[in-house]
Design a protein around this motif. Sequence first.
Motif, PDB file in Angstrom:
ATOM      1  N   VAL A 168       0.864  -1.179   0.000  1.00 59.20           N
ATOM      2  CA  VAL A 168       0.000   0.000   0.000  1.00 59.20           C
ATOM      3  C   VAL A 168       0.898   1.227   0.000  1.00 59.20           C
ATOM      4  O   VAL A 168       1.630   1.470   0.965  1.00 59.20           O
ATOM      5  N   THR A 169       0.886   1.980  -1.090  1.00 56.99           N
ATOM      6  CA  THR A 169       1.675   3.204  -1.150  1.00 56.99           C
ATOM      7  C   THR A 169       0.842   4.352  -0.576  1.00 56.99           C
ATOM      8  O   THR A 169      -0.377   4.379  -0.712  1.00 56.99           O
ATOM      9  N   ILE A 224       0.417  -6.929   4.880  1.00 56.80           N
ATOM     10  CA  ILE A 224       0.335  -5.571   4.355  1.00 56.80           C
ATOM     11  C   ILE A 224       1.692  -4.895   4.549  1.00 56.80           C
ATOM     12  O   ILE A 224       2.218  -4.849   5.657  1.00 56.80           O
ATOM     13  N   ILE A 225       2.229  -4.377   3.458  1.00 59.08           N
ATOM     14  CA  ILE A 225       3.469  -3.627   3.490  1.00 59.08           C
ATOM     15  C   ILE A 225       3.129  -2.191   3.098  1.00 59.08           C
ATOM     16  O   ILE A 225       2.670  -1.936   1.993  1.00 59.08           O
ATOM     17  N   CYS A 226       3.341  -1.277   4.007  1.00 58.12           N
ATOM     18  CA  CYS A 226       3.051   0.137   3.753  1.00 58.12           C
ATOM     19  C   CYS A 226       4.321   0.820   3.292  1.00 58.12           C
ATOM     20  O   CYS A 226       5.344   0.784   3.969  1.00 58.12           O
ATOM     21  N   LEU A 227       4.249   1.456   2.144  1.00 53.21           N
ATOM     22  CA  LEU A 227       5.359   2.235   1.600  1.00 53.21           C
ATOM     23  C   LEU A 227       4.912   3.696   1.607  1.00 53.21           C
ATOM     24  O   LEU A 227       3.900   4.035   1.016  1.00 53.21           O
ATOM     25  N   ASN A 257       1.846  -9.196  10.702  1.00 60.38           N
ATOM     26  CA  ASN A 257       1.554  -9.207   9.263  1.00 60.38           C
ATOM     27  C   ASN A 257       1.542  -7.803   8.656  1.00 60.38           C
ATOM     28  O   ASN A 257       0.994  -7.577   7.585  1.00 60.38           O
ATOM     29  N   PHE A 258       2.174  -6.861   9.361  1.00 60.48           N
ATOM     30  CA  PHE A 258       2.269  -5.491   8.860  1.00 60.48           C
ATOM     31  C   PHE A 258       3.716  -5.029   8.940  1.00 60.48           C
ATOM     32  O   PHE A 258       4.428  -5.299   9.906  1.00 60.48           O
TER      33      PHE A 258
END
Length: 101
Positions: free
Chosen positions: A5-6, A29-32, A52-53
């Motif tokens: 998620v950018t 979920i990987i937040c960029l 998981n984040f």
Amino acid sequence: MNIIVTGGAGFIGSNFIFHMLAKHPAYRIICLDKLTYAGNLSTLKPVMDKPNFSFVQTDICDREAVDKLFEEEHPDIVVNFAAESHVDRSIENPGIFLQTN
């Protein structure tokens, strides 16, 4: 499922992350986020300790960093909320809007 998620530290992106983690607890979920004026890391405080984040501070215009992230995370989906959004800022520097958006 791995989702990048950018712009996830912004208002809309963070609420999307909260929703996805609540509805799909098995997803990763990987937040960029670049953490400009529109992003605030404290917004993500409720999920920072979830296994998981993960959060990655970088610019979506940094191709090398984004390529590396893709190689490491193998995302199934990318959801893009990274955007310059304040109209008055577009008058001062329209080029940055073209780069980010």
